[in-house]
Design a protein around this motif. Sequence first.
Motif, PDB file in Angstrom:
ATOM      1  N   GLN A  38      54.592  46.101  -6.097  1.00  0.00           N
ATOM      2  CA  GLN A  38      56.061  45.867  -6.262  1.00  0.00           C
ATOM      3  C   GLN A  38      56.242  45.402  -7.655  1.00  0.00           C
ATOM      4  N   TYR A  39      56.668  46.125  -8.610  1.00  0.00           N
ATOM      5  CA  TYR A  39      57.165  45.489  -9.918  1.00  0.00           C
ATOM      6  C   TYR A  39      58.629  44.844  -9.754  1.00  0.00           C
ATOM      7  N   SER A  40      58.663  43.899 -10.789  1.00  0.00           N
ATOM      8  CA  SER A  40      59.924  42.741 -10.763  1.00  0.00           C
ATOM      9  C   SER A  40      61.009  43.941 -10.604  1.00  0.00           C
ATOM     10  N   TYR A  87      51.523  42.253  -5.297  1.00  0.00           N
ATOM     11  CA  TYR A  87      50.900  43.290  -4.219  1.00  0.00           C
ATOM     12  C   TYR A  87      50.956  42.839  -2.758  1.00  0.00           C
ATOM     13  N   LEU A  88      51.481  43.622  -2.113  1.00  0.00           N
ATOM     14  CA  LEU A  88      51.777  43.600  -0.563  1.00  0.00           C
ATOM     15  C   LEU A  88      50.788  44.233   0.272  1.00  0.00           C
ATOM     16  N   CYS A  89      50.264  43.493   1.141  1.00  0.00           N
ATOM     17  CA  CYS A  89      49.195  44.087   1.955  1.00  0.00           C
ATOM     18  C   CYS A  89      50.208  44.356   3.251  1.00  0.00           C
ATOM     19  N   ALA A  90      49.830  45.432   4.191  1.00  0.00           N
ATOM     20  CA  ALA A  90      50.617  45.844   5.285  1.00  0.00           C
ATOM     21  C   ALA A  90      49.717  46.519   6.223  1.00  0.00           C
ATOM     22  N   GLY A 106      53.077  38.898   0.140  1.00  0.00           N
ATOM     23  CA  GLY A 106      52.884  39.174  -1.399  1.00  0.00           C
ATOM     24  C   GLY A 106      52.221  38.434  -1.983  1.00  0.00           C
ATOM     25  N   THR A 107      51.251  38.916  -3.131  1.00  0.00           N
ATOM     26  CA  THR A 107      50.501  37.855  -4.148  1.00  0.00           C
ATOM     27  C   THR A 107      51.014  38.411  -5.478  1.00  0.00           C
ATOM     28  N   LYS A 108      51.454  37.507  -6.377  1.00  0.00           N
ATOM     29  CA  LYS A 108      52.161  37.772  -7.592  1.00  0.00           C
ATOM     30  C   LYS A 108      50.978  37.897  -8.484  1.00  0.00           C
ATOM     31  N   LEU A 109      50.736  39.036  -9.348  1.00  0.00           N
ATOM     32  CA  LEU A 109      49.619  39.056 -10.528  1.00  0.00           C
ATOM     33  C   LEU A 109      50.104  39.061 -11.665  1.00  0.00           C
TER      34      LEU A 109
END
Lengths: 113, 114
Positions: A38-40, A87-90, A106-109
Amino acid sequence: QKEVEQDPGPLSVPEGAIVSLNCTYSNSAFQYFMWYRQYSRKGPELLMYTYSSGNKEDGRFTAQVDKSSKYISLFIRDSQPSDSATYLCAPWGAMDSNYQLIWGAGTKLIIKP
Amino acid sequence: NAGVTQTPKFQVLKTGQSMTLQCAQDMNHEYMSWYRQDPGMGLRLIHYSVGAGITDQGEVPNGYNVSRSTTEDFPLRLLSAAPSQTSVYFCASSLAESSYNEQFFGPGTRLTVL
């Protein structure tokens, strides 16, 4: 306890580094494991998915699932500034007599040039 | 193909007001859903639909209504807005009921309730 745990970050690394993003989950019935990017200020989009345990590679991205330890990983090789995103794991599978997709937070990278 | 479209992009409401968030898809997908995304909470499912005329509740349905009269459209209604409904709302669609199918998301609606 949440069904899916994911470190929110932010995780900041220099360009070219190998990135490791991780999730843990509690439900052993999960069968498919998705990673969305997911982009901003955008909606999530599917990056890749794996079925059951094992590895799956797609270009610079590798998804890994270890069902015995209920651990999901996404590795990014030769990281680029354009990889900066959340990045979201699902994981997906049977829960409460239904099939459901359960989302990590989600983890923001951040990839620094 | 436009994919999944959502309107409006931004909205500010006062407590107690009602409004409808619009969602449309042109991919002939049977499965559509509404999520809300709050910091640190991930995506939470509000309502979903497996086809025209069929809707069901998700994880956080209270305060929201949906209907699905056509395959293309899936509006979300806020009945009486509350500050707790301040969030980013995403509509998504996928080919079939099985949610492991790739979900296509709209660009989102940022809602603030004062």
